[in-house]
Design a protein around this motif. Structure first.
Motif, PDB file in Angstrom:
ATOM      1  N   UNK A 383      24.589  36.273  13.283  1.00 59.74           N
ATOM      2  CA  UNK A 383      24.275  35.501  14.502  1.00 59.74           C
ATOM      3  C   UNK A 383      23.570  36.364  15.549  1.00 59.74           C
ATOM      4  N   UNK A 384      22.380  36.857  15.233  1.00 63.22           N
ATOM      5  CA  UNK A 384      21.661  37.710  16.193  1.00 63.22           C
ATOM      6  C   UNK A 384      21.260  36.930  17.434  1.00 63.22           C
ATOM      7  N   UNK A 385      21.088  37.632  18.538  1.00 60.84           N
ATOM      8  CA  UNK A 385      20.677  37.003  19.789  1.00 60.84           C
ATOM      9  C   UNK A 385      19.304  36.359  19.638  1.00 60.84           C
ATOM     10  N   UNK A 386      19.185  35.140  20.133  1.00 63.00           N
ATOM     11  CA  UNK A 386      17.908  34.445  20.055  1.00 63.00           C
ATOM     12  C   UNK A 386      16.815  35.262  20.744  1.00 63.00           C
ATOM     13  N   UNK A 387      15.704  35.450  20.052  1.00 61.80           N
ATOM     14  CA  UNK A 387      14.602  36.233  20.591  1.00 61.80           C
ATOM     15  C   UNK A 387      14.691  37.717  20.291  1.00 61.80           C
ATOM     16  N   UNK A 388      15.814  38.179  19.755  1.00 64.32           N
ATOM     17  CA  UNK A 388      15.954  39.602  19.445  1.00 64.32           C
ATOM     18  C   UNK A 388      14.995  39.995  18.327  1.00 64.32           C
TER      19      UNK A 388
END
Length: 413
Positions: A383-388
């Motif tokens: 679940x990586x940060x959106x935009x990362x």
């Protein structure tokens, strides 16, 4: 240049844009000296006399503005209290030709019957972009255009105001420089080959930027016809930083009825033996969104045979995961990406065998189908940060010591 600003009486009217200054405690004197620091070797927009000056009193929002630093009078009226003085270039657009931008500010306090000296240094606030074209590049292409933007994307609402275009039609690509406010730079090259008018479309992202950067981007075309060797060199007179990127292009097209390279008298060019990388599904190596299923198949050619193959993983989730699989300790830092030595690290090879090519599947090989199709989707599991952004830097060195480095960038939606 120095202007002495004397605080003389409450009844004197301020001869500039702003309101009359109340004098709650009495009079004082202010000495202001402004200097300009740094240069991009251009006279445009950097004449200190033309800088705008603003004085602000935060306590009540009172402001005083001068359109030109040289027009500050020898004496004005200010009330005692705390102030901020700002000196800046008059034109501070996000993108423009010959447009270095400077700005500096200083806080000061006016005290009754005292002289308060204020020194303000206006430093460079934006970046310069220039292009150098090799003879090979000029000969390969009959026409081309280069677009640079610091907008969030090519189709962002403000992309038009944040973009500049260099064109072969004007004949001055190497003579003019563009200036951009500090934000990641996107570069797009569109060209047509002289030999058959076939097209090439290439893009690159420059994510690491800073004020005072001078990005000198060199475009070159090798004998094979591939547009390559694009480098960003930071001018040591501003920021001393070097980064290298490569723009892929097209393959050589034979000319019907023409001589093959080396057929002409005195000609004996040799084909390049340096390593090369190609991604058929993404020829420009543009940043790619992370999906549960992906097709990331990168072809690597190394005619001299691969000696070393290293991948630096700049990912706040995947680096630590791979390290754990290999039984090593690693804490993520963007300054120190997790390094995967795919030929010599036996623990890492055992952990990744079957997921990506390793060991003898790389060492000594002249052609490798390097797949990241299994490894990259693992990022989505965490679940990586959106935009990362998650960057794999592939570094290949052959048996002659010739090296090639390529960033393969993915991002979370």
């Amino acid at each position: 240049m120095k202007r002495i600003l004397y605080i003389i009486a409450a009844a004197v009217t301020v001869a500039a844009c702003g309101t009359k200054s109340p004098m709650p405690e009495g009079n004082g004197r202010l000495s202001v000296t402004a200097v300009r620091e740094g240069s991009f070797a251009t006279k445009a927009n950097d004449v200190l006399a033309d800088f705008v000056v603003d004085i602000v009193r935060p306590s009540d929002g009172w402001t005083l503005h001068y359109d030109r630093y040289v027009d500050i009078p020898q004496s004005i009226t200010l009330g005692s209290g705390d102030y901020t003085l700002t000196v800046a270039s008059p034109d501070r657009r996000d993108a423009g030709w010959e447009l270095p931008c400077y700005k500096g500010s200083a806080d000061f306090t006016i005290r009754v019957d005292e002289l308060t000296p204020v020194n303000v240094t206006a430093g460079l606030q934006n970046m310069k972009v220039s292009f150098v074209l090799t003879d090979n590049f000029k000969n390969e292409l009959s026409s081309y255009s280069i677009v640079v933007t610091n907008a969030a994307s090519w189709d962002a609402p403000d992309a038009g105001a944040r973009s500049l275009t260099w064109s072969s039609a004007t004949g001055d690509v190497e003579q003019k420089s563009g200036y951009f406010s500090v934000a990641p730079l996107r570069v797009k090259v569109d060209g047509y080959r002289a030999v058959d008018n076939s097209e090439t479309h290439s893009e690159m992202l420059i994510p690491e930027v800073a004020a005072k950067d001078h990005h000198i981007i060199t475009l070159d075309a090798r004998v094979t016809g591939r547009v390559s060797g694009v480098s960003i060199i930071i001018d040591p007179t501003v920021n001393d930083r070097v980064s290298v990127v490569e723009v892929p292009g097209w393959e050589e097209v034979p000319v019907d009825g023409g001589e093959e390279p080396g057929d002409g008298p005195g000609d004996d060019p040799q084909p390049s033996t340096a390593p090369a990388m190609m991604w058929e599904k993404n020829s420009t190596f543009a940043p790619t969104p992370i999906k549960e299923e992906m097709d990331v198949e990168i072809e690597i050619e190394a005619p001299e045979g691969i000696r070393d193959f290293v991948v630096d993983v700049d990912s706040d989730v995947l680096g630590e995961t791979i390290a754990a699989l290999a039984g090593t300790s690693y804490t993520y830092s963007p300054e120190t990406p997790f390094r995967m030595d795919l030929i010599n690290d036996t623990a890492l090879i055992a952990a990744l065998d079957g997921m990506i090519p390793v060991a003898d599947q790389l060492k000594g090989q002249t052609h490798v189908d390097f797949s990241l199709s299994q490894l990259v989707p693992l990022i989505a599991v965490y679940n990586p940060t959106s935009g990362s952004q998650h960057t794999f830097t592939l570094k290949v060195t052959d048996n002659k010591g010739q090296s090639l480095e390529k960033d393969v960038v993915f991002y979370a939606e």
